[in-house]
Design a protein around this motif. Structure first.
Motif, PDB file in Angstrom:
ATOM      1  N   LYS A 167       2.059  -0.302 -10.227  1.00  0.00           N
ATOM      2  CA  LYS A 167       1.398  -1.544 -10.616  1.00  0.00           C
ATOM      3  C   LYS A 167       2.684  -2.744 -11.173  1.00  0.00           C
ATOM      4  N   ILE A 168       3.456  -1.917 -11.856  1.00  0.00           N
ATOM      5  CA  ILE A 168       4.737  -2.726 -12.407  1.00  0.00           C
ATOM      6  C   ILE A 168       5.636  -3.367 -11.287  1.00  0.00           C
ATOM      7  N   VAL A 169       5.931  -2.134 -10.283  1.00  0.00           N
ATOM      8  CA  VAL A 169       6.711  -2.718  -9.414  1.00  0.00           C
ATOM      9  C   VAL A 169       6.113  -3.941  -8.289  1.00  0.00           C
ATOM     10  N   SER A 170       4.854  -3.569  -8.043  1.00  0.00           N
ATOM     11  CA  SER A 170       4.305  -4.687  -7.186  1.00  0.00           C
ATOM     12  C   SER A 170       4.112  -5.836  -7.840  1.00  0.00           C
ATOM     13  N   THR A 171       3.899  -5.828  -9.123  1.00  0.00           N
ATOM     14  CA  THR A 171       3.668  -7.241  -9.910  1.00  0.00           C
ATOM     15  C   THR A 171       5.258  -7.959 -10.007  1.00  0.00           C
ATOM     16  N   LEU A 172       6.161  -7.027 -10.200  1.00  0.00           N
ATOM     17  CA  LEU A 172       7.556  -7.632 -10.201  1.00  0.00           C
ATOM     18  C   LEU A 172       8.066  -8.158  -8.780  1.00  0.00           C
ATOM     19  N   LEU A 173       7.606  -7.385  -7.697  1.00  0.00           N
ATOM     20  CA  LEU A 173       7.731  -7.933  -6.463  1.00  0.00           C
ATOM     21  C   LEU A 173       7.417  -9.384  -6.152  1.00  0.00           C
ATOM     22  N   VAL A 174       6.006  -9.532  -6.678  1.00  0.00           N
ATOM     23  CA  VAL A 174       5.503 -10.949  -6.625  1.00  0.00           C
ATOM     24  C   VAL A 174       6.381 -11.728  -7.311  1.00  0.00           C
ATOM     25  N   ALA A 175       6.663 -11.460  -8.473  1.00  0.00           N
ATOM     26  CA  ALA A 175       7.749 -12.451  -9.464  1.00  0.00           C
ATOM     27  C   ALA A 175       8.871 -12.786  -8.526  1.00  0.00           C
ATOM     28  N   LEU A 176       9.395 -11.738  -7.767  1.00  0.00           N
ATOM     29  CA  LEU A 176      10.813 -11.930  -7.343  1.00  0.00           C
ATOM     30  C   LEU A 176      10.416 -12.689  -5.831  1.00  0.00           C
ATOM     31  N   VAL A 177       9.372 -12.402  -5.416  1.00  0.00           N
ATOM     32  CA  VAL A 177       9.078 -13.285  -4.054  1.00  0.00           C
ATOM     33  C   VAL A 177       8.925 -14.722  -4.440  1.00  0.00           C
ATOM     34  N   GLY A 202       0.797  -1.489   0.006  1.00  0.00           N
ATOM     35  CA  GLY A 202       0.036   0.091   0.001  1.00  0.00           C
ATOM     36  C   GLY A 202       0.698   1.423  -0.121  1.00  0.00           C
ATOM     37  N   LEU A 203       1.979   1.323   0.968  1.00  0.00           N
ATOM     38  CA  LEU A 203       2.616   2.462   0.941  1.00  0.00           C
ATOM     39  C   LEU A 203       3.524   2.749  -0.352  1.00  0.00           C
ATOM     40  N   SER A 204       4.012   1.564  -0.754  1.00  0.00           N
ATOM     41  CA  SER A 204       5.094   1.878  -2.047  1.00  0.00           C
ATOM     42  C   SER A 204       4.252   2.218  -3.083  1.00  0.00           C
ATOM     43  N   ASP A 205       2.860   1.538  -3.264  1.00  0.00           N
ATOM     44  CA  ASP A 205       1.928   2.014  -4.181  1.00  0.00           C
ATOM     45  C   ASP A 205       1.592   3.583  -4.141  1.00  0.00           C
ATOM     46  N   GLY A 206       1.187   4.024  -2.839  1.00  0.00           N
ATOM     47  CA  GLY A 206       1.030   5.302  -2.781  1.00  0.00           C
ATOM     48  C   GLY A 206       2.050   6.247  -3.188  1.00  0.00           C
ATOM     49  N   LEU A 207       3.383   5.869  -2.748  1.00  0.00           N
ATOM     50  CA  LEU A 207       4.396   6.799  -2.961  1.00  0.00           C
ATOM     51  C   LEU A 207       4.769   6.767  -4.365  1.00  0.00           C
ATOM     52  N   LEU A 208       5.045   5.524  -5.006  1.00  0.00           N
ATOM     53  CA  LEU A 208       5.304   5.519  -6.473  1.00  0.00           C
ATOM     54  C   LEU A 208       4.212   6.188  -7.446  1.00  0.00           C
ATOM     55  N   SER A 209       3.163   5.866  -7.052  1.00  0.00           N
ATOM     56  CA  SER A 209       1.756   6.569  -7.784  1.00  0.00           C
ATOM     57  C   SER A 209       2.030   8.036  -7.725  1.00  0.00           C
ATOM     58  N   VAL A 210       2.345   8.556  -6.670  1.00  0.00           N
ATOM     59  CA  VAL A 210       2.243  10.110  -6.523  1.00  0.00           C
ATOM     60  C   VAL A 210       3.399  10.483  -7.012  1.00  0.00           C
ATOM     61  N   PHE A 211       4.665   9.915  -6.782  1.00  0.00           N
ATOM     62  CA  PHE A 211       5.986  10.644  -7.306  1.00  0.00           C
ATOM     63  C   PHE A 211       6.218  10.195  -8.789  1.00  0.00           C
ATOM     64  N   PHE A 212       5.774   9.083  -9.392  1.00  0.00           N
ATOM     65  CA  PHE A 212       6.078   8.666 -10.686  1.00  0.00           C
ATOM     66  C   PHE A 212       4.519   8.553 -11.158  1.00  0.00           C
TER      67      PHE A 212
END
Lengths: 295, 430
Positions: A269-279, A253-263
């Motif tokens: 969404k790309i980052v969180s999906t990537l995180l899933v793949a890495l996990v 939630g926080l990374s989504d909030g920060l990334l979507s406001v700043f970028f």
């Protein structure tokens, strides 16, 4: 905008996102943890919660607060009952077969979505917030109701934790989750526990729907996004682990909030999906799970 | 049947499921029967792929009501060339793939004479090439510039609503001279939005202004606060155009974010179509401006045509349904369905159209039309029609929110909306 207020806004947005995610993902995680069922229809329970909240707001006269409180009570009860019935009528009959449950919950997804379309219509339904007050900072305004949702979400999660840790029902659930066969041998009514868990999972989603609907609008297609994000959270946090799910919800939630406001929200969404793949590659048991022990 | 299925004693799960399935089949049946009955020559059949569901549902609902009201007027007048007119409505789910399938259904199963009424530009973009392949006259009630840019084919027409390029280029001078020259654009992230971005950027630069930020938002987005910090503080004017089910949330969150120290705001009414403006969260819109093709609120100098149009469709002076004041119309767009039907009627009458064999004559007649006069058939106002680009040009309105109502403060001339031709469909073969 300067960096500090920018960060503040991003943090607030992330917090609101995290708290709603926490509720939907916990429901999903609970159902998977105890029942080993991947509930693809979870997002539709969320959507139903939102639509019921709209119906309460629209048909109960008086100030919006009455409709909101009614929705907060009626929506989880109605959705919980529906989920209970769905478990009895479908999941139990197919013996919780893993492939079967996926296919049948996909079926439920369509039935619920199209049922909502037939009953409530295709329009987005706006719901009045129980109170309307904008917090003014020198740089931007922020809805106080959004902060209220964070508080309610934390209370509800605390409630769920108490239920799981301190109550007899919670003990039965944890026993079933730990070892279904042994639980059966000890006379635990596993069938009833399963139905209850499925209902509680759906109720969490429904409450999230009720909380979110004054910010957004109730719409029959609104269940898809939270479902995907909940899956992300549940996988990152470790399937079936409640503390892991909470930690992952806050992280995502926080990374989504920060990334979507700043970028941009797309990058988030790309980052969180990537995180899933890495996990899934490096820590398939989840980021926050201690090996060999669940919940 | 009901006795067998719901007679009490023998209701098993399986029988209940059988009941539900056969119930579904019965519900689906009228479509099949209607398709089988279609026969060329006894009536003029028009296919209407409306957005009954999906993100365009509020538009679809009003497009359908408007079409049915116009159909009644046409049939009361004796139909077209003495033939009764039928409209066959199919839901396309505001989905490009489904839009194409519905077009194929109209061509193969219903064998309609023409198809009309598509709005959302991504659905139009997918369906238009297929209409050309199926040799089906396809009348758009959309706004994207794609048709007039030459990207479609000779079977596609837009005889009523102006395209975004016209709308934007006719209003940019007014925005630049009355509101400010530093503009932030907020638009939906698909081709309709890009039309706004590209044409507005060019138009405002031509006025000596600049676009200081452009913010694309996916049309399925539900939360908008996170996009707001990208509005720079030096913005003079926020230019917004949003579509989809969450438009109300968008406008509310814009208001929450900006507060009282807001810059000037110029919106396309799309951001508020089908939305009741009379709620406390939208009070910040007071004094802001909107583009409207046709004014939602009946104006002091309301024309007779507008009054008749409202009465026929069932819309009150506030742009809401006569039966439910909360059911607000998509008033700035739906006139295009009404006018398109009368444009089709005019072309068919010019070609003495009697059946699908005369499709080409009908389309050639349409290409020869130079414009339409304001009146019951064209309530939005006079129009020029360009037979080469297949696109109509009409007056545009700029309205200001005053005491919670939209009051027209500026009406452009048709000449303001013109731009040089970018294509000539008459050079293409049918």
């Amino acid at each position: 905008m300067d960096l500090a207020p920018y960060l503040l806004l991003a943090g607030l947005e992330g917090l609101v996102q995290a708290s709603v995610l926490m509720l939907t993902a916990l429901g999903l995680s609970l159902v998977f943890g105890v029942m080993r069922v991947v509930n693809v229809a979870h997002g539709e329970f969320y959507m139903l919660g939102a639509l019921i909240a709209w119906a309460c707001g629209a048909y109960i006269p008086g100030p919006p607060v009455l409709g909101f409180v009614a929705g907060l009570l009626v929506a989880p009860l109605a959705v919980g009952a529906l989920a209970w019935a769905a478990d009895r009528a479908v999941l139990q009959k197919i013996g919780y077969n893993p492939e079967g449950t996926i296919v049948s919950t996909i079926g439920m997804l369509y039935i619920l979505q199209q049922g909502a379309l037939l009953t409530f219509g295709p329009d987005a339904r706006a719901v009045d917030a129980p109170f309307y007050y904008t917090i003014r900072t020198p740089w931007f305004g922020y809805s106080s109701y959004k902060l209220f949702t964070v508080a309610v979400a934390i209370l509800l999660v605390a409630g769920l934790w108490l239920l799981m840790r301190k109550s007899k029902v919670g003990l039965l659930m944890r026993a079933t989750q730990f070892d279904r066969e042994t639980a059966l041998n000890f006379g635990i009514p596993v069938g009833k526990v399963y139905s209850a868990v499925f209902a509680i999972g759906a109720m969490m989603a429904a409450v999230a729907g009720v909380l979110v609907v004054p910010n957004q609008q109730a719409h029959y297609l609104m269940g898809t996004d939270p479902l995907l994000l909940s899956f992300v959270v549940v996988i990152v946090g470790g399937l079936g682990s409640i503390p892991g799910t909470i930690a992952a919800a806050v992280l995502i939630g926080l990374s989504d909030g920060l990334l979507s406001v700043f970028f941009s929200p797309t990058l988030a969404k790309i980052v969180s999906t990537l995180l899933v793949a890495l996990v899934l590659i490096f820590r398939p048991e989840g980021l926050f799970t201690v090996k060999g022990r669940r919940a | 049947m009901s006795k067998e299925f719901f007679g009490g004693r023998g209701v098993t799960r399986r029988r209940l499921l059988q009941g539900i399935t056969s119930g579904g089949a019965v519900l689906a049946a009228p479509g099949l029967i209607r398709g089988a009955q279609a026969q060329a020559g006894d009536a003029i059949r028009l296919g209407a792929p409306f957005h009954r569901t999906g993100i365009g549902a509020s538009y679809g609902r009003w497009y359908e009501r408007t079409a049915m009201a116009a159909l009644k007027v046409i049939n009361d007048q004796g139909g077209i060339n003495g033939l009764p007119v039928e409209i066959i409505v199919e839901d396309d789910g505001t989905d490009p793939k489904r839009g194409v399938e519905v077009m194929e259904k109209f061509a193969a199963e219903y064998k309609v004479d023409a198809v009309f009424g598509h709005l959302f530009s991504h659905v139009v973009a997918a369906t238009a090439p297929r209409a050309g392949e199926l040799k089906m006259p396809y009348f758009l009630c959309s706004e994207a510039h794609t048709l007039a840019s030459g990207a479609f084919n000779r079977y596609c027409f837009q005889p009523s609503i102006t395209d975004v390029k016209s709308q934007v280029s006719s209003m940019a001078p007014w925005i630049a001279s009355n509101l400010g020259k530093k503009v932030t654009l907020i638009y939906p992230d698909f081709n309709f939005g890009y039309d706004h971005r590209d044409n507005m950027t060019a138009a405002i630069q031509a006025q000596g202004g600049q676009v200081v930020a452009d913010i694309a938002i996916p049309p399925t987005e539900t939360s908008f606060t996170r996009y707001m910090p990208r509005i720079p503080f030096n913005t003079d004017v926020i230019y917004h155009v949003m579509v989809g089910p969450a438009v109300l949330t968008f406008v509310k969150e814009l208001g929450e974010h900006l507060g009282s120290k807001r810059p000037e705001i110029f919106g396309f009414i799309d951001s508020l179509e089908a939305v009741d403006m009379d709620i406390p969260q939208l009070e910040f819109l007071e004094g802001t401006y909107f583009w409207e093709a046709m004014p939602r609120y009946a104006q002091a100098d309301q024309s007779a045509a507008d009054r008749d149009f409202r009465a026929a469709v069932g819309v009150d002076g506030n742009g809401a349904s006569l039966s439910d004041p909360k059911d607000v119309a998509t008033y700035a767009h739906m006139f295009s369905v009404w006018e398109t039907l009368f444009a089709i009627k005019q072309a068919m009458e010019m070609a003495d159209y009697r059946g699908p064999g005369q499709k080409i004559a009908m389309m050639e007649a349409m290409e020869s039309i130079a414009g339409f006069r304001e009146g019951t058939e064209f309530p939005q106002g006079d129009k020029l029609f360009n037979g080469k680009t297949h696109q109509a040009f009409g007056h545009q309105n700029i309205s200001q929110v005053t005491d919670g109502r939209l009051e027209v403060v500026h009406r452009t001339s048709i000449e303001d909306t013109l731009y040089p031709d970018e294509c000539d469909y008459t050079q293409m073969s049918f």
